[in-house]
Design a protein around this motif. Structure first.
Motif, PDB file in Angstrom:
ATOM      1  N   ALA A 435       0.832  -1.206   0.000  1.00 33.23           N
ATOM      2  CA  ALA A 435       0.000   0.000   0.000  1.00 33.23           C
ATOM      3  C   ALA A 435       0.866   1.256   0.000  1.00 33.23           C
ATOM      4  O   ALA A 435       0.523   2.264  -0.635  1.00 33.23           O
ATOM      5  N   GLU A 436       2.010   1.214   0.701  1.00 33.25           N
ATOM      6  CA  GLU A 436       2.936   2.351   0.694  1.00 33.25           C
ATOM      7  C   GLU A 436       3.545   2.545  -0.699  1.00 33.25           C
ATOM      8  O   GLU A 436       3.684   3.679  -1.170  1.00 33.25           O
ATOM      9  N   GLU A 441       3.532   5.538  -5.990  1.00 33.50           N
ATOM     10  CA  GLU A 441       3.385   5.494  -7.441  1.00 33.50           C
ATOM     11  C   GLU A 441       2.162   6.254  -7.948  1.00 33.50           C
ATOM     12  O   GLU A 441       2.183   6.818  -9.047  1.00 33.50           O
ATOM     13  N   HIS A 442       1.085   6.287  -7.141  1.00 33.47           N
ATOM     14  CA  HIS A 442      -0.177   6.862  -7.621  1.00 33.47           C
ATOM     15  C   HIS A 442      -0.648   8.072  -6.817  1.00 33.47           C
ATOM     16  O   HIS A 442      -1.718   8.624  -7.112  1.00 33.47           O
ATOM     17  N   CYS A 443       0.123   8.461  -5.790  1.00 30.38           N
ATOM     18  CA  CYS A 443      -0.195   9.636  -4.955  1.00 30.38           C
ATOM     19  C   CYS A 443      -1.575   9.525  -4.294  1.00 30.38           C
ATOM     20  O   CYS A 443      -2.254  10.531  -4.060  1.00 30.38           O
ATOM     21  N   ARG A 444      -2.015   8.351  -4.020  1.00 32.45           N
ATOM     22  CA  ARG A 444      -3.273   8.115  -3.293  1.00 32.45           C
ATOM     23  C   ARG A 444      -3.251   6.690  -2.749  1.00 32.45           C
ATOM     24  O   ARG A 444      -2.442   5.851  -3.180  1.00 32.45           O
ATOM     25  N   ALA A 445      -4.123   6.423  -1.797  1.00 34.06           N
ATOM     26  CA  ALA A 445      -4.206   5.085  -1.218  1.00 34.06           C
ATOM     27  C   ALA A 445      -4.939   4.143  -2.168  1.00 34.06           C
ATOM     28  O   ALA A 445      -5.809   4.576  -2.930  1.00 34.06           O
ATOM     29  N   PRO A 446      -4.619   2.845  -2.148  1.00 35.67           N
ATOM     30  CA  PRO A 446      -5.347   1.912  -3.007  1.00 35.67           C
ATOM     31  C   PRO A 446      -6.823   1.851  -2.643  1.00 35.67           C
ATOM     32  O   PRO A 446      -7.179   1.751  -1.469  1.00 35.67           O
ATOM     33  N   GLY A 447      -7.686   1.951  -3.673  1.00 36.24           N
ATOM     34  CA  GLY A 447      -9.123   1.914  -3.438  1.00 36.24           C
ATOM     35  C   GLY A 447      -9.721   3.246  -3.085  1.00 36.24           C
ATOM     36  O   GLY A 447     -10.928   3.337  -2.832  1.00 36.24           O
ATOM     37  N   ILE A 455      -7.498  -2.919  -7.710  1.00 39.79           N
ATOM     38  CA  ILE A 455      -7.119  -4.267  -7.268  1.00 39.79           C
ATOM     39  C   ILE A 455      -5.927  -4.789  -8.063  1.00 39.79           C
ATOM     40  O   ILE A 455      -4.945  -5.290  -7.500  1.00 39.79           O
ATOM     41  N   SER A 456      -5.999  -4.659  -9.386  1.00 39.88           N
ATOM     42  CA  SER A 456      -4.909  -5.171 -10.213  1.00 39.88           C
ATOM     43  C   SER A 456      -3.616  -4.391  -9.983  1.00 39.88           C
ATOM     44  O   SER A 456      -2.522  -4.959  -9.995  1.00 39.88           O
ATOM     45  N   LYS A 457      -3.738  -3.081  -9.744  1.00 40.83           N
ATOM     46  CA  LYS A 457      -2.546  -2.265  -9.488  1.00 40.83           C
ATOM     47  C   LYS A 457      -1.893  -2.634  -8.156  1.00 40.83           C
ATOM     48  O   LYS A 457      -0.658  -2.735  -8.064  1.00 40.83           O
ATOM     49  N   LEU A 458      -2.720  -2.840  -7.137  1.00 40.06           N
ATOM     50  CA  LEU A 458      -2.167  -3.226  -5.841  1.00 40.06           C
ATOM     51  C   LEU A 458      -1.586  -4.636  -5.907  1.00 40.06           C
ATOM     52  O   LEU A 458      -0.530  -4.910  -5.314  1.00 40.06           O
ATOM     53  N   GLY A 487      -9.760   1.469   1.167  1.00 35.91           N
ATOM     54  CA  GLY A 487      -9.584   2.762   0.505  1.00 35.91           C
ATOM     55  C   GLY A 487      -8.694   3.719   1.274  1.00 35.91           C
ATOM     56  O   GLY A 487      -8.822   4.940   1.156  1.00 35.91           O
ATOM     57  N   GLY A 488      -7.776   3.161   2.072  1.00 36.86           N
ATOM     58  CA  GLY A 488      -6.875   4.011   2.847  1.00 36.86           C
ATOM     59  C   GLY A 488      -7.529   4.647   4.063  1.00 36.86           C
ATOM     60  O   GLY A 488      -6.904   5.463   4.750  1.00 36.86           O
TER      61      GLY A 488
END
Length: 535
Positions: A435-436, A441-447, A455-458, A487-488
């Motif tokens: 998740a970190e 990589e995406h400047c936001r929490a997964p979800g 899901i696929s990115k995480l 969702g963080g």
């Protein structure tokens, strides 16, 4: 904090306010806490709950570093923000409300990002006793941890995501003098009594003690007399085995007075003596862990930059090799026991006086060392405290988080070994790390935006991590789905629990009392399981 004077109502009130914690770490521990300065990076729910439990006991100062503004999501999870706070800097708003808990605490807010501070003002972090950080991306974590490691500032990295929480303590070297062990052995020296103690013990003759005084003989005297009697028949050996200790107990039972019918009279001091046999018969020795400390290269090869701990270890070694004759200084503490007031006070003073003599000898050696090294002097109070707890000194040699994140071979094999076991907490460690990486990589929490799409990115982040440590992919994606479903978001009850735990560890580090967790703690509130890992 000095002991309050009856004529000083302000100090008396302060003493009353902190009464319970003073019982845990004493006046000197409270003084250390009041001299402490804690830095929190990001005033999330976990961050503010941590600060709450550090501000209430009276830390000297706190600084919050946070460049975020308050959102509706913050209001939903963070009790130290108000609805009117939306759109205002999160750190300054949280600071304003947290400081209401204790007016004695100083507070500061820095509205800059961690990356900006590291780039423009890296010396900023040198002022702090401990740095606590949450909600950071992988890249920032590595840069911050490496910098704090280089400048030797303790660092606690913590996370709270959904039902999961964790913290990782980074300590380069942390010496604990007052470790407060659960089962501290009394330092009685009955196997090799020093002159004043031997004179006191030999002065008793149980056969001629008056009946009215028989129930007030200190149990130390009774055990000593029983040992003497046993050793006469056993070539002056020391009773060690269970059989031999039972023989000591039988001798003690023979000392108990009988009534006219030959029935033993129940006297509390003799009952105490029988219960104390196991602990009182522990021979005086130099613990292996203390040998390793006093013969550590850091205690032998001193420089003017050596810490007071290593200087005192060096003086302690010198004492053990000379005046101590292979033994540590007498600690001077005496357990409670049923005895006449005169006998107990006399016995207590004998142990205290010998402890003072030993501490004075070590203090003189410390003075000689500091004079030779031309370094700062060490107070007599500090040396006495060191001597009092010399039997239970503890040293933590930690590891750097940045090294852990680089997944060097030893770390990778450690993680892989735990992942081989079913249903282990190490799975949550991988998910939190992934998740970190996702955040970096995406400047936001997964979800955070689209749970299904992330899901696929995480999963890709998880697979990359597992590949780096040569582990097979998870057989199921349940944990990945669950992390995206969070969702963080922070659940306040989880953050509150974790915040209390983290605050305890920070206080241990600042006061240098009690042994901190070494080094990673992970908690799953859904299953109420916890685990500690040492990377």
């Amino acid at each position: 904090m000095a002991s309050p004077s009856p004529k000083s109502p302000e100090q008396s009130e302060k003493n009353k306010q902190y009464d319970r914690q003073l019982r845990l770490w004493g006046d000197h521990g409270q003084t250390a806490l009041e001299n402490g300065h804690i830095c929190l990076i990001n005033a999330t729910a976990l961050g503010t709950e941590t600060l709450k439990s550090i501000v209430l006991p009276g830390v000297g100062a706190i600084t919050i570093v946070d460049d975020s503004t308050v959102t509706d999501e913050d209001i939903g999870s963070n009790f130290f923000l108000e609805c009117s706070s939306v759109g205002i800097n999160r750190g300054s708003e949280a600071l304003r409300l947290i400081l209401e808990l204790n007016s004695a605490v100083q507070g500061h807010s820095v509205q800059e990002s961690t990356d900006q501070i590291l780039l423009e003002n890296p010396d900023f972090f040198k002022a702090f006793s401990v740095v606590i950080a949450t909600a950071l991306g992988e890249k920032t974590i590595q840069e911050l941890s490496q910098h704090l490691w280089d400048i030797n500032v303790p660092f606690i990295l913590c996370r709270s995501v959904g039902f999961l929480g964790s913290f990782r303590i980074q300590l380069k070297e942390h010496a604990v003098v007052e470790s407060h062990p659960d089962n501290e052995q009394p330092d009685l020296r009955l196997d090799m009594p020093f002159p004043a103690l031997k004179s006191f013990l030999d002065n008793f003759d149980l056969d001629v003690v008056e009946l009215k005084d028989h129930g007030h003989i200190p149990w130390i005297v009774i055990i000593y007399k029983a040992i003497e009697k046993w050793r006469l028949k056993n070539n002056n050996q020391w009773p060690m085995s269970t059989k031999e200790k039972n023989e000591i107990r039988e001798i003690i039972r023979d000392f108990i007075r009988k009534d006219e019918n030959g029935i033993p009279i129940n006297e509390e001091n003799f009952a105490e003596t029988l219960r104390a046999v196991n602990t009182a018969l522990v021979p005086t020795f130099l613990p292996v862990k203390i040998q390793k400390l006093i013969y550590n290269s850091a205690a032998i090869n001193l420089t003017n930059e050596s810490s007071p701990f290593w200087i005192m270890c060096s003086a302690l070694r010198n004492f053990v090799e000379t005046e101590g004759k292979g033994k540590l200084p007498v600690c001077g503490a005496l357990p409670d026991m049923t005895a006449s007031t005169d006998h107990y006070i006399q016995l207590q003073n004998i142990y205290r006086n010998q402890a003072a003599i030993d501490a004075e000898a070590i203090y003189r050696k410390v003075q000689q060392i500091t004079a030779q090294l031309h370094c700062e002097t060490i107070s007599e109070t500090e040396v006495k405290l060191f001597c009092r707890h010399a039997h239970n000194l503890y040293l933590i040699k930690g590891s750097c988080i940045a090294q852990e994140y680089r997944l060097e071979s030893s770390v990778a094999s450690y993680i892989a070994r735990y992942l081989e076991e079913p249903n282990v907490m190490m799975v949550h460690y991988i998910l939190l790390r992934a998740a970190e990486r996702f955040l970096s990589e995406h400047c936001r929490a997964p979800g955070d935006w689209e749970p299904e799409g992330d899901i696929s990115k995480l999963k890709s982040c998880v697979s990359k991590l597992l590949s780096d440590i040569s582990c097979s992919p998870f057989p199921k994606d349940d944990h990945v789905h669950e992390m995206c479903r969070y969702g963080g978001a922070e659940i306040h009850s989880v953050s509150a629990f974790m915040g209390g735990c983290i605050a305890h560890e920070a206080i241990k580090i600042v006061t240098k009392q009690y042994i901190p967790v070494n080094n990673t703690f992970i908690h799953d509130s859904a299953s109420t399981n916890s685990a500690v890992f040492t990377f």
